[in-house]
Design a protein around this motif. Structure first.
Motif, short mmCIF file in Angstrom:
data_model
loop_
_atom_site.label_atom_id
_atom_site.label_comp_id
_atom_site.label_asym_id
_atom_site.label_seq_id
_atom_site.Cartn_x
_atom_site.Cartn_y
_atom_site.Cartn_z
N LEU A 171 6.63 38.26 54.91
CA LEU A 171 5.64 38.17 55.99
C LEU A 171 6.21 37.43 57.20
CD1 LEU A 171 2.35 37.35 54.02
CD2 LEU A 171 3.02 39.54 55.03
N VAL A 172 6.90 36.32 56.94
CA VAL A 172 7.50 35.56 58.05
C VAL A 172 8.60 36.37 58.71
CG1 VAL A 172 8.85 33.50 58.63
CG2 VAL A 172 6.92 33.33 57.04
N SER A 173 9.39 37.04 57.87
CA SER A 173 10.48 37.86 58.41
C SER A 173 9.95 39.01 59.26
CB SER A 173 11.33 38.41 57.26
OG SER A 173 12.41 39.17 57.74
N LYS A 174 8.83 39.59 58.84
CA LYS A 174 8.29 40.77 59.51
C LYS A 174 7.43 40.43 60.72
CE LYS A 174 5.97 45.14 58.38
NZ LYS A 174 5.33 45.94 57.30
N TYR A 175 6.63 39.34 60.60
CA TYR A 175 5.65 39.05 61.65
C TYR A 175 5.87 37.71 62.35
CZ TYR A 175 3.14 42.73 59.16
OH TYR A 175 2.79 43.92 58.56
N GLY A 176 6.73 36.87 61.81
CA GLY A 176 6.86 35.52 62.33
C GLY A 176 7.53 35.39 63.68
N PHE A 177 8.20 36.44 64.11
CA PHE A 177 8.97 36.33 65.36
C PHE A 177 8.51 37.35 66.40
CE2 PHE A 177 11.60 35.19 61.71
CZ PHE A 177 11.88 33.86 62.01
#
Length: 222
Positions: free
Chosen positions: A49-55
Protein backbone atom coordinates in the motif's frame (compact mmCIF):
# COMPACT_ATOMS: atom_id res chain seq x y z
CA UNK A 1 -7.47 11.65 -2.79
CA UNK A 2 -7.09 8.06 -1.67
CA UNK A 3 -10.01 6.51 0.16
CA UNK A 4 -8.10 5.25 3.17
CA UNK A 5 -11.12 3.33 4.41
CA UNK A 6 -10.84 1.07 1.35
CA UNK A 7 -7.16 0.57 2.19
CA UNK A 8 -8.14 -0.38 5.75
CA UNK A 9 -10.51 -2.93 4.24
CA UNK A 10 -7.58 -4.49 2.41
CA UNK A 11 -5.63 -4.65 5.65
CA UNK A 12 -8.58 -6.31 7.41
CA UNK A 13 -8.86 -8.91 4.64
CA UNK A 14 -5.12 -9.56 4.91
CA UNK A 15 -5.44 -10.12 8.67
CA UNK A 16 -8.33 -12.57 8.11
CA UNK A 17 -6.37 -14.54 5.51
CA UNK A 18 -3.27 -14.69 7.70
CA UNK A 19 -5.37 -15.79 10.67
CA UNK A 20 -7.00 -18.58 8.65
CA UNK A 21 -3.65 -19.98 7.51
CA UNK A 22 -2.10 -19.53 10.94
CA UNK A 23 -5.00 -21.28 12.67
CA UNK A 24 -4.35 -24.44 10.64
CA UNK A 25 -0.66 -24.22 11.57
CA UNK A 26 -1.54 -23.73 15.24
CA UNK A 27 -3.73 -26.83 15.21
CA UNK A 28 -0.70 -28.89 14.21
CA UNK A 29 1.59 -27.09 16.68
CA UNK A 30 3.97 -25.74 14.05
CA UNK A 31 6.76 -23.26 14.69
CA UNK A 32 4.94 -20.33 13.05
CA UNK A 33 1.32 -19.96 14.09
CA UNK A 34 -1.54 -17.51 13.83
CA UNK A 35 0.24 -14.40 15.09
CA UNK A 36 3.20 -14.92 12.78
CA UNK A 37 1.04 -15.40 9.68
CA UNK A 38 -1.13 -12.41 10.57
CA UNK A 39 1.96 -10.23 10.92
CA UNK A 40 3.36 -11.47 7.61
CA UNK A 41 0.19 -10.83 5.60
CA UNK A 42 -0.50 -7.49 7.29
CA UNK A 43 3.11 -6.33 6.93
CA UNK A 44 3.24 -7.29 3.25
CA UNK A 45 -0.07 -5.53 2.62
CA UNK A 46 1.07 -2.33 4.32
CA UNK A 47 4.33 -2.27 2.36
CA UNK A 48 2.48 -2.73 -0.94
CA UNK A 49 0.00 0.00 0.00
CA UNK A 50 2.80 2.42 0.87
CA UNK A 51 4.71 1.47 -2.25
CA UNK A 52 1.64 1.92 -4.44
CA UNK A 53 -0.06 4.96 -2.87
CA UNK A 54 2.43 6.53 -0.47
CA UNK A 55 4.21 8.69 -3.01
CA UNK A 56 1.35 9.97 -5.14
CA UNK A 57 1.87 13.49 -3.80
CA UNK A 58 5.31 13.70 -5.43
CA UNK A 59 4.72 11.49 -8.47
CA UNK A 60 5.12 13.49 -11.65
CA UNK A 61 7.13 16.29 -10.05
CA UNK A 62 10.23 17.35 -12.01
CA UNK A 63 13.20 15.13 -11.20
CA UNK A 64 11.07 12.60 -9.27
CA UNK A 65 11.03 9.05 -10.60
CA UNK A 66 8.71 6.82 -8.58
CA UNK A 67 9.06 3.05 -8.90
CA UNK A 68 5.98 1.59 -7.21
CA UNK A 69 7.37 -1.94 -7.34
CA UNK A 70 10.66 -1.27 -5.55
CA UNK A 71 9.42 -1.55 -1.96
CA UNK A 72 7.14 -4.47 -2.77
CA UNK A 73 9.95 -6.41 -4.44
CA UNK A 74 11.99 -6.30 -1.25
CA UNK A 75 9.25 -8.21 0.59
CA UNK A 76 10.42 -11.39 -1.13
CA UNK A 77 13.95 -10.96 0.21
CA UNK A 78 12.86 -9.92 3.70
CA UNK A 79 10.43 -12.78 4.18
CA UNK A 80 13.05 -15.26 2.94
CA UNK A 81 15.19 -14.41 5.98
CA UNK A 82 12.16 -14.86 8.23
CA UNK A 83 11.42 -18.25 6.69
CA UNK A 84 15.03 -19.36 7.10
CA UNK A 85 14.64 -18.88 10.85
CA UNK A 86 12.17 -21.76 11.15
CA UNK A 87 14.26 -24.27 9.18
CA UNK A 88 16.56 -26.44 11.26
CA UNK A 89 18.29 -29.82 11.11
CA UNK A 90 17.21 -32.43 13.62
CA UNK A 91 19.05 -35.71 13.38
CA UNK A 92 18.94 -36.81 9.77
CA UNK A 93 15.89 -34.73 8.89
CA UNK A 94 15.38 -31.11 7.92
CA UNK A 95 12.34 -29.61 9.65
CA UNK A 96 10.44 -26.43 8.97
CA UNK A 97 10.61 -26.36 5.17
CA UNK A 98 6.84 -26.46 4.74
CA UNK A 99 6.38 -23.78 7.40
CA UNK A 100 9.00 -21.56 5.73
CA UNK A 101 7.37 -22.01 2.33
CA UNK A 102 4.00 -21.23 3.90
CA UNK A 103 5.31 -17.97 5.37
CA UNK A 104 6.76 -16.99 1.99
CA UNK A 105 3.47 -17.77 0.22
CA UNK A 106 1.50 -15.94 2.91
CA UNK A 107 3.57 -12.83 2.19
CA UNK A 108 2.54 -13.21 -1.45
CA UNK A 109 -1.08 -13.23 -0.36
CA UNK A 110 -0.53 -10.02 1.56
CA UNK A 111 1.03 -8.44 -1.55
CA UNK A 112 -1.92 -9.51 -3.70
CA UNK A 113 -4.47 -8.09 -1.27
CA UNK A 114 -2.49 -4.88 -0.86
CA UNK A 115 -2.55 -4.48 -4.64
CA UNK A 116 -6.33 -4.88 -4.62
CA UNK A 117 -6.37 -8.43 -6.03
CA UNK A 118 -8.88 -9.73 -3.50
CA UNK A 119 -10.01 -12.80 -5.44
CA UNK A 120 -6.42 -13.94 -5.97
CA UNK A 121 -5.46 -13.40 -2.32
CA UNK A 122 -8.53 -15.08 -0.82
CA UNK A 123 -8.42 -17.96 -3.32
CA UNK A 124 -4.75 -18.56 -2.54
CA UNK A 125 -5.59 -18.64 1.17
CA UNK A 126 -8.24 -21.30 0.62
CA UNK A 127 -5.87 -23.30 -1.59
CA UNK A 128 -3.10 -23.27 1.03
CA UNK A 129 -5.42 -24.49 3.78
CA UNK A 130 -6.88 -27.25 1.59
CA UNK A 131 -3.43 -28.35 0.44
CA UNK A 132 -2.08 -28.47 3.99
CA UNK A 133 -5.03 -30.46 5.33
CA UNK A 134 -5.51 -32.91 2.44
CA UNK A 135 -1.84 -33.69 1.82
CA UNK A 136 -1.24 -34.10 5.54
CA UNK A 137 -3.97 -36.74 5.67
CA UNK A 138 -3.27 -38.51 2.37
CA UNK A 139 0.52 -38.37 2.29
CA UNK A 140 1.85 -38.66 5.85
CA UNK A 141 5.53 -37.83 5.41
CA UNK A 142 8.28 -38.01 8.06
CA UNK A 143 7.69 -34.37 9.00
CA UNK A 144 4.16 -35.23 10.11
CA UNK A 145 5.23 -37.53 12.94
CA UNK A 146 6.69 -36.16 16.19
CA UNK A 147 10.27 -36.57 17.41
CA UNK A 148 11.50 -37.02 20.98
CA UNK A 149 14.90 -36.21 22.49
CA UNK A 150 15.91 -38.92 24.96
CA UNK A 151 18.79 -38.55 27.42
CA UNK A 152 19.54 -41.64 29.48
CA UNK A 153 22.18 -43.25 31.65
CA UNK A 154 22.61 -46.97 31.12
CA UNK A 155 25.02 -49.85 31.58
CA UNK A 156 28.03 -49.66 29.28
CA UNK A 157 27.63 -52.73 27.08
CA UNK A 158 26.48 -53.49 23.56
CA UNK A 159 23.70 -55.78 24.79
CA UNK A 160 21.93 -52.89 26.50
CA UNK A 161 21.92 -50.78 23.35
CA UNK A 162 20.90 -53.62 21.05
CA UNK A 163 18.06 -54.60 23.35
CA UNK A 164 16.71 -51.04 23.36
CA UNK A 165 17.01 -50.79 19.58
CA UNK A 166 15.02 -53.99 19.16
CA UNK A 167 12.25 -52.70 21.41
CA UNK A 168 12.02 -49.48 19.41
CA UNK A 169 12.09 -51.35 16.12
CA UNK A 170 9.21 -53.56 17.23
CA UNK A 171 7.12 -50.43 17.92
CA UNK A 172 8.16 -48.79 14.59
CA UNK A 173 10.10 -46.08 16.40
CA UNK A 174 12.91 -44.80 14.17
CA UNK A 175 16.22 -43.84 15.79
CA UNK A 176 17.34 -40.72 13.95
CA UNK A 177 20.61 -40.04 15.77
CA UNK A 178 22.58 -41.41 18.72
CA UNK A 179 25.39 -39.90 20.78
CA UNK A 180 27.24 -41.93 23.45
CA UNK A 181 29.57 -40.69 26.18
CA UNK A 182 31.42 -43.16 28.46
CA UNK A 183 31.29 -42.39 32.19
CA UNK A 184 34.02 -43.24 34.70
CA UNK A 185 31.63 -45.34 36.80
CA UNK A 186 31.15 -47.96 34.07
CA UNK A 187 27.96 -46.48 32.68
CA UNK A 188 27.35 -44.47 29.54
CA UNK A 189 25.38 -41.34 28.76
CA UNK A 190 23.23 -41.78 25.68
CA UNK A 191 21.57 -38.92 23.81
CA UNK A 192 19.09 -40.14 21.24
CA UNK A 193 16.58 -38.54 18.89
CA UNK A 194 13.73 -40.86 17.86
CA UNK A 195 10.80 -40.44 15.52
CA UNK A 196 7.55 -41.92 16.75
CA UNK A 197 5.08 -43.74 14.57
CA UNK A 198 1.46 -42.63 14.65
CA UNK A 199 0.51 -45.94 16.27
CA UNK A 200 2.58 -45.41 19.41
CA UNK A 201 1.92 -42.93 22.20
CA UNK A 202 4.32 -40.90 24.30
CA UNK A 203 3.30 -43.04 27.29
CA UNK A 204 4.40 -46.18 25.45
CA UNK A 205 7.88 -44.75 24.91
CA UNK A 206 7.94 -43.93 28.61
CA UNK A 207 6.97 -47.46 29.59
CA UNK A 208 9.67 -48.99 27.35
CA UNK A 209 12.35 -46.94 29.07
CA UNK A 210 10.97 -47.57 32.57
CA UNK A 211 10.86 -51.34 32.04
CA UNK A 212 14.45 -51.56 30.75
CA UNK A 213 16.65 -52.70 33.66
CA UNK A 214 19.80 -51.49 31.90
CA UNK A 215 18.59 -47.87 32.07
CA UNK A 216 19.15 -46.20 35.45
CA UNK A 217 18.13 -42.63 34.57
CA UNK A 218 16.39 -40.97 31.65
CA UNK A 219 14.64 -37.80 30.56
CA UNK A 220 12.41 -37.04 27.59
CA UNK A 221 11.81 -33.86 25.64
CA UNK A 222 9.16 -33.77 22.92
Amino acid sequence: MIDEWSLLTRMAIAVACGAAIGFERNQRQKEAGMRTHIMVTLGATIIVLVSKYGFLDVAGDPGINVDVSRMASNIVTGVSFLGAGVIFLRGAFVKGLTTAAGIWTTAGIGCAIGAGMYVIGISATVMIIIIQIILHLLIPGPENTPTIDITMKMMRNSVAMESLKEKFKKENVVIMSTGITANSDGSMQVEMVVRMSKKISFEKILSILESDEQITEFSLQA
